[in-house]
Design an enzyme around this catalytic site. Sequence first.
Site, PDB file in Angstrom:
ATOM      1  N   THR A  78      -6.857  -7.516   9.239  1.00 48.16           N
ATOM      2  CA  THR A  78      -8.251  -7.720   8.832  1.00 48.16           C
ATOM      3  C   THR A  78      -8.867  -6.356   8.534  1.00 48.16           C
ATOM      4  O   THR A  78      -9.819  -6.304   7.497  1.00 48.16           O
ATOM      5  CB  THR A  78      -8.937  -8.266   9.907  1.00 48.16           C
ATOM      6  OG1 THR A  78      -8.279  -9.684  10.309  1.00 48.16           O
ATOM      7  CG2 THR A  78     -10.415  -8.387   9.625  1.00 48.16           C
ATOM      8  N   SER A 103      -0.951  -9.229  10.045  1.00 50.72           N
ATOM      9  CA  SER A 103       0.064  -8.933  10.889  1.00 50.72           C
ATOM     10  C   SER A 103       1.015 -10.116  11.550  1.00 50.72           C
ATOM     11  O   SER A 103       1.971 -10.087  12.077  1.00 50.72           O
ATOM     12  CB  SER A 103      -0.763  -8.353  12.037  1.00 50.72           C
ATOM     13  OG  SER A 103      -1.419  -9.171  13.179  1.00 50.72           O
ATOM     14  N   THR A 143      -4.653  -7.294  13.995  1.00 50.74           N
ATOM     15  CA  THR A 143      -4.954  -7.253  15.758  1.00 50.74           C
ATOM     16  C   THR A 143      -3.955  -8.354  16.327  1.00 50.74           C
ATOM     17  O   THR A 143      -3.591  -8.367  17.418  1.00 50.74           O
ATOM     18  CB  THR A 143      -6.341  -7.533  15.897  1.00 50.74           C
ATOM     19  OG1 THR A 143      -6.571  -8.787  15.406  1.00 50.74           O
ATOM     20  CG2 THR A 143      -7.268  -6.541  15.603  1.00 50.74           C
ATOM     21  N   ASP A 144      -3.503  -9.506  15.339  1.00 51.06           N
ATOM     22  CA  ASP A 144      -2.828 -10.557  16.087  1.00 51.06           C
ATOM     23  C   ASP A 144      -1.374 -10.002  16.543  1.00 51.06           C
ATOM     24  O   ASP A 144      -1.045 -10.682  17.944  1.00 51.06           O
ATOM     25  CB  ASP A 144      -2.380 -11.708  15.109  1.00 51.06           C
ATOM     26  CG  ASP A 144      -3.620 -12.525  14.664  1.00 51.06           C
ATOM     27  OD1 ASP A 144      -4.672 -12.081  15.390  1.00 51.06           O
ATOM     28  OD2 ASP A 144      -3.545 -12.925  13.542  1.00 51.06           O
TER      29      ASP A 144
HETATM   30  N1  ASP Z   1      -4.826 -12.401  11.469  1.00 53.53           N
HETATM   31  C1  ASP Z   1      -5.201 -11.292  11.127  1.00 53.53           C
HETATM   32  C2  ASP Z   1      -4.065 -10.170  11.372  1.00 53.53           C
HETATM   33  O1  ASP Z   1      -3.608  -9.918  12.549  1.00 53.53           O
HETATM   34  C3  ASP Z   1      -6.272 -10.481  12.338  1.00 53.53           C
HETATM   35  C4  ASP Z   1      -6.719  -9.278  12.304  1.00 53.53           C
HETATM   36  O2  ASP Z   1      -6.071  -8.342  11.587  1.00 53.53           O
HETATM   37  O3  ASP Z   1      -7.483  -8.893  13.159  1.00 53.53           O
HETATM   38  O4  ASP Z   1      -3.586  -9.636  10.571  1.00 53.53           O
END
Ligand code: ASP
Length: 322
Positions: free
Chosen positions: A12, A54, A87-88
Amino acid sequence: MKRIFIVHTGGTISMKEDESGAVKPDETHPLHDALPSVSSLADIDVEQLFHLPSPHMTPEHMLKLRNYIQQKVREKQFDGVVITHGTDTLEETAYFLDLTVQCDVPIVVTGAMRSSNEIGADGLYNLISSVKVAASEEARGKGVLVVLNDEIHTAKNVTKTHTSNVATFQSPQYGPIGIVTKRGVFFHHAPTKRTTYPISSLSKNVLLLKAYAGMDDAIFHAVRTLKPDGVVIEALGQGNLPPKAAKGVKTLLDDGIPVVLVSRCFNGIVQDIYGYEGGGKQLKEMGVIFSNGLNGQKARIKLLVALEQTNDFEQLQQIFLE
Ligand code: ASP
């Protein structure tokens, strides 16, 4: 000034929200223009290794990232590394690096919960905090760190706890080991030990299962046909399984497949306490390997790494106590 290497991998923090409300990767990395905000903190080099959400991250990407940062630190003598990541699966990549990176400069992994053009976007803020931590002398020797929302966590203990809140990253049971403020970086705890494994490949297949009330052996029979190299189970409570599930585990062990147990509780560790059918004592006697407080996704990463060194059940048990 410290020399800090920033490596973007996607997530993100690298995305934008469009008119329809969809958040997706943008052609140019939004932190491309961030240099002036961090160049007063350190001498910065930036590279974009991947541009991946991610959930698209695999252990092969993690190994490539590990090799890449080790090579760059060796060649260019950087004093610290900051990795931006979705973050995932951030905790899995951070823990993989913690287990396998052999250089001792601070390595900080960060991300964002809000994309770059959303109100209250946290990407640039987290990047600045992470550069401060990577440039701090005190960050050395503490393993791979995860920095978001003004907190410094160890890769080993941190986990994503909320789907959307910016305070999502927490270390249940242990808490952060430091904080970042406007005036500096303050550590209040230090990890007691860190063991690294100098692997050069990741060739194994490890599956992750979660236990539930009434779980039987059906899924274990299905798993057996896939011939995995290892299985991690998020067991109940202190490390117990329903009786039929325990029978299923036995069939995997009889096939020589190591089974690692963690708890689906997010605090505490698994132990061989209960003596009933499916209880921890029976599982331990069968040869199940008990982990020391890792969550399921991190135990899976550790088993992937450990299986590159050995598939001996006793040696694996030792590794899971480290
Ligand atoms: N779905 C996104 C990812 O993990 C969430 C994020 O980056 O916070 O790429």
